[in-house]
Design a protein around this motif. Structure first.
Motif, mmCIF file in Angstrom:
data_model
loop_
_atom_site.group_PDB
_atom_site.id
_atom_site.type_symbol
_atom_site.label_atom_id
_atom_site.label_comp_id
_atom_site.label_asym_id
_atom_site.label_seq_id
_atom_site.Cartn_x
_atom_site.Cartn_y
_atom_site.Cartn_z
ATOM 1 N N GLY A 112 -33.178 -24.385 -68.279
ATOM 2 C CA GLY A 112 -33.026 -25.119 -69.531
ATOM 3 C C GLY A 112 -31.508 -24.994 -69.943
ATOM 4 O O GLY A 112 -31.284 -25.591 -71.119
ATOM 5 N N LEU A 113 -30.831 -24.222 -69.333
ATOM 6 C CA LEU A 113 -29.276 -24.054 -69.769
ATOM 7 C C LEU A 113 -28.530 -23.849 -68.459
ATOM 8 O O LEU A 113 -28.745 -23.377 -67.426
ATOM 9 C CB LEU A 113 -29.332 -22.959 -70.953
ATOM 10 N N PHE A 114 -27.192 -23.977 -68.720
ATOM 11 C CA PHE A 114 -26.300 -23.806 -67.514
ATOM 12 C C PHE A 114 -25.593 -22.358 -67.799
ATOM 13 O O PHE A 114 -25.093 -21.864 -68.836
ATOM 14 C CB PHE A 114 -25.135 -24.712 -67.864
ATOM 15 N N PRO A 115 -25.769 -21.389 -66.722
ATOM 16 C CA PRO A 115 -25.198 -20.228 -66.706
ATOM 17 C C PRO A 115 -23.875 -20.090 -67.252
ATOM 18 O O PRO A 115 -23.086 -20.992 -66.800
ATOM 19 C CB PRO A 115 -25.427 -19.580 -65.462
ATOM 20 N N GLU A 116 -23.363 -19.167 -67.791
ATOM 21 C CA GLU A 116 -22.130 -18.764 -68.178
ATOM 22 C C GLU A 116 -21.252 -17.910 -66.801
ATOM 23 O O GLU A 116 -21.965 -17.611 -66.236
ATOM 24 C CB GLU A 116 -21.929 -17.850 -69.379
ATOM 25 N N GLY A 117 -19.979 -18.081 -66.793
ATOM 26 C CA GLY A 117 -19.128 -17.651 -65.754
ATOM 27 C C GLY A 117 -18.928 -18.612 -64.708
ATOM 28 O O GLY A 117 -19.012 -19.600 -65.022
ATOM 29 N N GLU A 118 -18.264 -18.069 -63.789
ATOM 30 C CA GLU A 118 -17.614 -19.129 -62.485
ATOM 31 C C GLU A 118 -18.720 -19.749 -61.682
ATOM 32 O O GLU A 118 -18.585 -20.884 -61.239
ATOM 33 C CB GLU A 118 -16.673 -18.596 -61.793
ATOM 34 N N TRP A 119 -19.954 -18.743 -61.569
ATOM 35 C CA TRP A 119 -21.043 -19.478 -60.729
ATOM 36 C C TRP A 119 -21.768 -20.505 -61.425
ATOM 37 O O TRP A 119 -22.009 -20.269 -62.488
ATOM 38 C CB TRP A 119 -22.011 -18.386 -59.964
ATOM 39 N N PRO A 120 -22.203 -21.567 -60.769
ATOM 40 C CA PRO A 120 -21.938 -22.073 -59.431
ATOM 41 C C PRO A 120 -20.596 -22.764 -59.410
ATOM 42 O O PRO A 120 -20.176 -23.477 -60.459
ATOM 43 C CB PRO A 120 -23.296 -22.680 -59.184
ATOM 44 N N LEU A 121 -20.314 -22.898 -58.205
ATOM 45 C CA LEU A 121 -19.056 -23.508 -58.200
ATOM 46 C C LEU A 121 -19.062 -25.296 -58.035
ATOM 47 O O LEU A 121 -18.456 -26.092 -58.215
ATOM 48 C CB LEU A 121 -18.289 -23.230 -56.555
ATOM 49 N N ALA A 122 -20.405 -25.494 -57.896
ATOM 50 C CA ALA A 122 -21.050 -27.010 -57.776
ATOM 51 C C ALA A 122 -22.574 -26.882 -58.042
ATOM 52 O O ALA A 122 -23.133 -26.029 -57.854
ATOM 53 C CB ALA A 122 -20.511 -27.441 -56.631
ATOM 54 N N VAL A 123 -23.067 -28.010 -58.264
ATOM 55 C CA VAL A 123 -24.462 -28.164 -58.253
ATOM 56 C C VAL A 123 -24.747 -29.351 -57.407
ATOM 57 O O VAL A 123 -24.213 -30.294 -57.160
ATOM 58 C CB VAL A 123 -25.147 -28.408 -59.526
ATOM 59 N N GLU A 124 -25.941 -29.052 -56.486
ATOM 60 C CA GLU A 124 -26.741 -30.519 -55.906
ATOM 61 C C GLU A 124 -27.666 -31.030 -56.906
ATOM 62 O O GLU A 124 -28.224 -30.136 -57.707
ATOM 63 C CB GLU A 124 -27.592 -29.706 -54.668
ATOM 64 N N ILE A 125 -27.855 -32.225 -56.937
ATOM 65 C CA ILE A 125 -28.707 -32.968 -57.625
ATOM 66 C C ILE A 125 -29.403 -33.626 -56.640
ATOM 67 O O ILE A 125 -29.417 -33.727 -55.467
ATOM 68 C CB ILE A 125 -28.247 -33.934 -58.545
ATOM 69 N N ALA A 126 -30.595 -34.191 -57.298
ATOM 70 C CA ALA A 126 -31.976 -34.695 -56.460
ATOM 71 C C ALA A 126 -31.264 -35.993 -55.760
ATOM 72 O O ALA A 126 -30.492 -36.575 -56.421
ATOM 73 C CB ALA A 126 -33.141 -35.166 -57.136
#
Ligand SMILES: [Zn+2]
Ligand SMILES: [Zn+2]
Length: 252
Positions: A167-181
């Motif tokens: 339900g939230l986006f992690p802080e920090g550098e990770w992840p470099l990208a996200v895959e979506i459906a």
């Protein structure tokens, strides 16, 4: 440099939920049919099929070793490697931390390792479609420590998507990208999750059936179809670029 078409989320006979038709030979044939330059075989908590697909594929498509890891939080993460040994060592660690549930083929489907000659290497006894006993942060660390790249799988999807589960986006550098459906419009994801910032959005087929291979893809502008180049493209280095293909019109 040029554009390379990639489908980095393909299952095989080793995933209990995937078709038994997804042998290495069929995967390579379907990748050719779909015009893919780069693929990754990402079975649930398993990397083994990739080595046999590599033996058949020759130069095209290039094949990354891959895995779809289910963390203790039940977030699904795609992991990519160049060398077989790193991927297989991680597979061993992860499978040792799976709950000890036998895979009943009647209930869950078969988990079969098939080689490049269409011969059965072995059946995996323990159910692979289950969360490992490691939290997301530990899974990402283990992938990166072995030189791999970890990307949230279908991040918007319920169940299993990072954004949907946490339900939230992690802080920090990770992840470099996200895959979506495969069927989610890019604009919908960027509007719902501003925390993504300028991170590239990837699309993969999540193929569980042969005809689904290449139904969704991402194009990468690279010098060569390698993991190092891909990582550089996700960081936008040296003119390398990423461009997700269009969404599928039908959900599932
Ligand atoms: Zn599956
Ligand atoms: Zn998948």
């Amino acid at each position: 440099m040029r554009w390379w078409r990639a489908d980095l989320h393909i299952h095989s006979t080793l995933s209990p939920c995937a078709s038994l038709a997804l042998s290495p030979a069929r995967i390579v044939a379907e990748a050719h049919r779909a015009g893919l330059d780069l693929i990754a075989i990402c079975d649930h908590n398993a990397a083994e099929t990739g080595r046999y697909v590599r033996r058949l594929a020759g130069a095209t498509p290039a094949v990354l070793m891959g895995m779809e890891i289910q963390t203790a939080e039940e977030v699904e993460v795609l992991a990519y490697f160049t060398d077989e040994e790193s991927a297989l060592l991680l597979q061993e660690e992860l499978q040792a931390s799976l709950p000890d549930i036998p895979c009943d083929p009647e209930l869950f489907g078969d988990q079969v390792v098939v080689d490049e000659r269409e011969e059965i290497v072995r059946h995996v006894e323990r159910l692979l479609l289950a969360p490992v006993d490691l939290p997301l942060s530990a899974v990402v660390r283990r992938v990166e420590d072995r030189g791999g790249l970890a990307i949230p799988a279908h991040a918007d999807r319920v169940p299993g998507g990072l954004l949907a589960v946490l339900g939230l986006f992690p802080e920090g550098e990770w992840p470099l990208a996200v895959e979506i459906a495969p069927w989610t419009p890019v604009a919908q994801v960027t509007a719902s999750w501003p925390g993504l910032g300028t991170r590239p959005i990837l699309r993969g087929s999540d193929a569980h059936y042969p005809e689904e291979i290449g139904r969704a893809w991402t194009e990468f502008y690279l010098a060569a179809p390698t993991l190092d180049e891909l990582r550089a493209a996700l960081r936008g280095e040296g003119g390398r670029k990423v461009r997700p293909g269009p969404e599928l019109k039908e959900g599932r």
